[in-house]
Design an enzyme around this catalytic site. Structure first.
Site, short mmCIF file in Angstrom:
data_model
loop_
_atom_site.label_atom_id
_atom_site.label_comp_id
_atom_site.label_asym_id
_atom_site.label_seq_id
_atom_site.Cartn_x
_atom_site.Cartn_y
_atom_site.Cartn_z
N SER A 169 -9.74 1.77 2.81
CA SER A 169 -8.85 2.58 2.00
C SER A 169 -7.82 1.77 1.22
O SER A 169 -7.24 2.27 0.25
CB SER A 169 -8.12 3.58 2.90
OG SER A 169 -7.22 2.89 3.76
N SER B 267 -9.96 -0.63 6.92
CA SER B 267 -9.36 -0.40 5.60
C SER B 267 -8.72 -1.63 4.96
O SER B 267 -8.33 -1.58 3.80
CB SER B 267 -8.30 0.70 5.69
OG SER B 267 -8.92 1.96 5.75
N LYS C 237 0.86 -1.18 0.00
CA LYS C 237 0.00 0.00 0.00
C LYS C 237 0.90 1.24 0.00
O LYS C 237 1.97 1.23 0.62
CB LYS C 237 -0.88 -0.02 1.26
CG LYS C 237 -1.93 1.09 1.31
CD LYS C 237 -2.83 0.92 2.54
CE LYS C 237 -3.91 1.98 2.62
NZ LYS C 237 -4.78 1.79 3.80
#
Lengths: 484, 469
Positions: free
Chosen positions: B148, B172, B73
């Site tokens: 997210s 997330s 990420k």
């Protein structure tokens, strides 16, 4: 009666002391003054994304040390807080500090008042925090430069109660705080380099009033003397203002050392809301009783303890005790000297006289003084024993000891023929010689010119090569002449 | 195409090298470019690294992750690689160091293939808040992949990497795992070092893994877990072998009654109730508990996370690194313009909310109160977990929704209703995909376990898999 006598001032000081730890408060970056800009910085000091603070445990020990010295309460449970504000030398956008749970609360520091008495100044709190970097405005013509070496340096903030009444008391308080920090090896107390900094909160009120006046915070003083000057100015300014019927604004003022005045920097309305909240990146700290005891065991002697020891146990004057304890290294040296001599006054005189003037002449610190403390003690002893005269000790033996620091003073005195003649028989031989060589003066003495004794004494010292024990010789000379 | 690490390993066993496997993945990424899952593919460093791993395999010195291709990420720092948190304010910023969790994977010879799109500063539930475009859900490209960590979920679901790292502050990882049919875990707070994870809300954030099976999820979690001297909130609790093993005996499971009383998708609810019946039928003890705190969770979460975020994001000020507005004169303007131009709308909304709740006069009413309730919530959750092995719930009340379907922030925040719980209390929680799909879209079951009992959570998940797949 001057208008100033109508008012009294209320002064509280906030001292920031940079701790002498090897590494910074929350990282392994080196903590040192004077390195090339931005060299003692890792991603943590730079506040790069994703970095986290890690507590330097040494800072807790230092804070406990100061807390013990001030007899403060040491909090068993504490957490850190973030103080949020934007400034170019604050890379994270917040300062890690302690807000609701300072490590130390309460306690006191004793100062000398203007009339020489001792006065207790309360300590509100002492807490741990980190320093910001430094904005440098005067190196580049167009830009402000930022040096982050200082960012993350561990600080102790020491907040006093508003117990100080005069600028002189403030001066004395800061001198005591600095002395304490140095004794405790927490901070080098150098205000010019900024390792110790001070903000003053000053207000004035009518004498005897119970209600404090509006408080003004004064900053930017780079010496203890300037703190005193700034406070002095501020008190007069506030009194003048009140006398004119004007209100005192709650504000922050900076001190202009060249002009000797304070200048308004920021009013209360423009003050930051720091939005303190608990620092989530650091675990709360617990301090156990055992931990406090461990620190207590390694506490050095404190200046005030030594001061009273010198007066009460060693019988020194308070002036001597003050001079000897002003500087930790001198006090420690003196402590060593008195391991080898019991003539404390003699030792004090020698340390405060010959030793200190030698240091002053050479502009060196006692740490660089060549003569071991033990030898000064021995020197005091051989003077007491009458083996060397005080003047020979100061003028001849002391310089020899500087040159030969490894050799004991008695040996040096012997090698250099400085042992004074205390043998009555040989002294009498010298006296006889002087009388024989000066028949005219001898006759005049016999006729009552007793003041000639000095002349005989001078000649006697000359004949003995300066080694005659002056006290004994004087006594024998007088007896001999009077009995002629 | 490799579905999981087992397939990679069998390819290695049959003679393919790590460099070949990497090329297969690179081609696959190229063919799925439209997903916008990767913000940057680290082809050069990955190829170099793959060669080195091949050499180590030949030497017999390779680590446990040799051959595994991992995407990270875009809020996890990797030395000499860009990291932007999908924000304009960090566009072109390069990290000078590697996150501890990532370093541990590299030390076991994983190859890092690139950085994955996400919501800006991990703030969002649909990956529509990225400064670099939204991510498509590989199962239905009209839908969002969740957020997210949307890029991470999409990349694993589309087999663009074997495993992906995400971060989970309020769901997330688990919510996008649910939306993409992947496995996702948020470990216990403090289980994995946060050093090198760009902070959103420090007391909530945890790094976690996405994978296509339970074994890969467990393996990567185990390697990342453990104390780190760079993160003082990391735990010294011992890390055991996380390999999932079917638990012996019957389980004690709790579920929160109120969870099914809110606006949850009817099919998800039905599947969930069916699962509970099946578990009961097999002799597992499933207890319905009342937990009347659900309404408070999302507000509490937003008070506390925005407060921390408002402070954590202060460092992005245009002064030291990252985006600086070219239109600014002087310090004050540099702050204002750099931040106004550099941050997206959702990030600004949360910074302002956080600044408000911490400000003088409001602190006690919001932040302080939320902290108190957080402690109560933790106690109450521990009380349930004292009687049960884990708490079961859906991972999300919905399946993946269409891009642009939710425009109201509050409605979007409610997507996290099941997941924020574990972040508020710090407990570990895992999302495992349900075998069924609703109009082709997957959903997941969430298991929330006891502190530092990740190993048990993987074991229970292995059992649960038998019921739902």
């Amino acid at each position: 009666m001057s208008v100033n006598n109508k008012y009294e001032a209320v002064i509280g000081l906030e001292v920031h002391a940079q701790m002498l730890t090897k590494t910074k408060a929350y990282s392994n970056d080196i903590n040192e003054y004077g390195a090339n800009p931005n060299t003692n910085v890792s991603v943590i000091s730079l506040g790069h994304p994703g970095t986290l603070p890690v507590m330097n445990k040494k800072t807790i020990e230092y804070a406990i040390r100061l807390g013990l010295a001030c007899e403060s309460n040491i909090a068993p449970y504490q957490y850190f807080a973030r103080k949020n504000y934007f400034y170019p030398d604050l890379p994270k956008g917040y300062q890690i500090t302690q807000d609701k749970t300072p490590i130390c609360t309460g306690g006191h520091i004793f100062i000398k008042t203007d009339d020489g008495n001792e006065k207790e100044i309360g300590i509100t709190r002492i807490h741990m925090e980190e320093d910001a970097g430094k904005s440098i405005h005067d190196v580049d013509v167009y830009d402000t430069l930022v040096d982050l070496n200082r960012a993350g340096t561990p600080l102790l903030e020491i907040v006093s109660e508003p117990d100080l009444k005069t600028s002189q008391e403030a001066y004395n308080y800061l001198t005591e705080v600095r002395k304490l920090l140095r004794y405790l090896d927490i901070c080098d107390g150098n205000m010019e380099e900024g390792s110790m900094r001070c903000d003053a909160n000053v207000s004035v009120m009518l004498k005897g009033s119970k209600v404090f006046g509006t408080k003004v915070e004064v900053k930017n003083m780079n010496s203890i003397r300037n703190v005193q000057r700034a406070i002095e100015f501020e008190i007069s300014r506030q009194i003048e203002q009140i006398e004119k019927g004007e209100a005192i604004a709650q504000e922050t003022r900076g001190f202009d050392a060249l002009k000797g005045i304070t200048i308004s920097q920021r009013t209360k309305e423009a003050a930051n809301d720091y939005r303190y909240f608990p620092e989530p990146d650091l675990q709360p700290i617990t301090v156990s009783k055992e931990q406090i005891e461990t620190v207590r065991e390694t506490m050095p002697a404190l200046p005030r303890d030594l001061f009273f020891k010198y007066i009460n146990e060693l019988g020194l004057s308070s002036y001597d005790a003050q001079v000897l304890t002003d500087t930790k290294s001198i006090a420690l040296y003196f402590e060593e000297v008195i391991q080898t001599t019991k003539n404390y006054k003699g030792a004090a005189n020698f340390v405060m006289g010959d030793v200190k003037s030698f240091l002053n002449n050479r502009s060196i610190e006692i740490e660089d003084f060549p003569i071991p403390a033990k030898h000064i003690g021995l020197l005091v002893n051989i003077i007491d024993e009458g083996k060397v005269s005080t003047s020979a000790a100061s003028q001849k033996l002391f310089p020899l000891m500087v040159e030969n620091p490894a050799v004991e003073p008695l040996t040096l005195a012997e090698q250099n023929n400085l042992i004074q003649e205390s043998d009555e028989n040989s002294l009498i031989t010298y006296i006889q010689q002087v009388i024989n060589e000066n028949p005219v003066e001898t006759e005049r003495y016999k006729n009552g010119e007793k003041q000639l004794l000095g002349l005989f004494m001078g000649k006697l010292m000359k004949v003995s090569g300066g080694k005659a024990d002056p006290k004994l010789a004087n006594q024998l000379l007088r007896t001999t002449l009077d009995n002629l | 195409m490799y579905k999981n690490f087992a397939e990679v390993k069998s390819a290695l066993a049959s003679g393919r090298r790590v460099v070949d496997i990497l090329e297969d993945y690179l081609k696959r990424i190229e063919s799925k470019k439209q997903l916008n899952a990767f913000l940057e593919v680290f082809s050069e460093s990955a190829r170099q690294r793959a060669k080195e791993v091949d050499a180590k395999i030949a030497d017999g010195t390779a680590g446990r992750l040799a051959g595994m291709i991992i995407g990270i990420k875009d809020n996890i720092c990797y030395k000499n690689h860009k990291v932007s948190a999908s924000s304009k304010i960090l566009e072109n910023f390069e990290s000078l160091y590697t996150a501890t969790a990532l370093q541990r994977l590299i030390d076991e010879d994983a190859v890092i293939i690139g950085r994955l799109n996400c919501d800006e500063f991990a703030m969002g539930s649909s990956n529509e808040n990225s400064a670099f475009g939204n991510v498509l859900n590989p199962l239905n490209e009209d839908c969002v992949p969740g957020g997210s960590s949307g890029g991470s979920a999409a990349a694993v679901a589309a087999n663009l990497c074997t495993v992906a790292l995400g971060s989970d502050t309020g769901g997330s990882i688990r919510q996008p795992a649910s939306f993409t049919g992947t496995y996702g875990i948020k470990p216990t707070y403090g289980r994995i070092s946060r050093y090198g994870l760009i902070a959103y809300a420090s007391s909530f954030d945890q790094i976690g893994a996405f994978a296509n099976d339970l074994e890969d999820t467990a393996l990567v979690t185990e390697i990342m877990a453990g104390a780190d001297e760079m993160d003082s909130t990391s735990s010294r609790e011992e890390v055991t072998d996380y390999t999932p093993v079917l638990p012996a005996g019957k389980l004690k499971i709790a579920y929160i009654k109120e969870c099914l009383e809110i606006g949850v998708n009817a099919h998800i609810k039905e599947a969930f109730l069916k699962l509970i019946e099946e578990l009961k039928a097999d002799g597992h003890e499933v207890t319905e508990v009342s937990f009347p705190y659900l309404d408070y969770m999302v507000p509490m979460y937003y008070v506390l996370t925005t407060a921390e975020a408002s402070s954590n994001l202060s460092r992005f000020d245009g002064v030291h690194y990252g985006y600086r507005s070219p239109n600014a004169q002087g310090t004050e303007e540099t702050y204002k313009k750099s931040r106004s131009e550099g941050f997206g709308a959702e990030v600004k909304r949360r910074i302002m909310t956080g600044t408000f709740v911490l400000s003088h006069g409001y602190y006690d009413a919001y932040y302080s109160k939320a902290q108190k309730v957080r402690r109560v919530l933790q106690e109450k959750t521990n009380e349930i977990l004292a009687q049960a092995d884990f708490i079961i719930s859906p991972a999300s009340p919905n399946v993946a929704f269409k891009r642009g379907a939710i425009s109201e922030p509050i409605e979007m925040y409610l997507q996290d209703i099941y997941t924020v719980h574990a972040n508020l209390t710090g407990h570990p929680a895992i999302a495992i995909p349900h075998g069924q799909k609703i109009d082709g879209l997957p959903f997941a079951v969430q298991l929330m376990g006891k502190f530092f009992k990740e190993k048990e959570l993987f074991d229970y998940s292995k059992l649960l898999e038998k019921y739902i797949q």
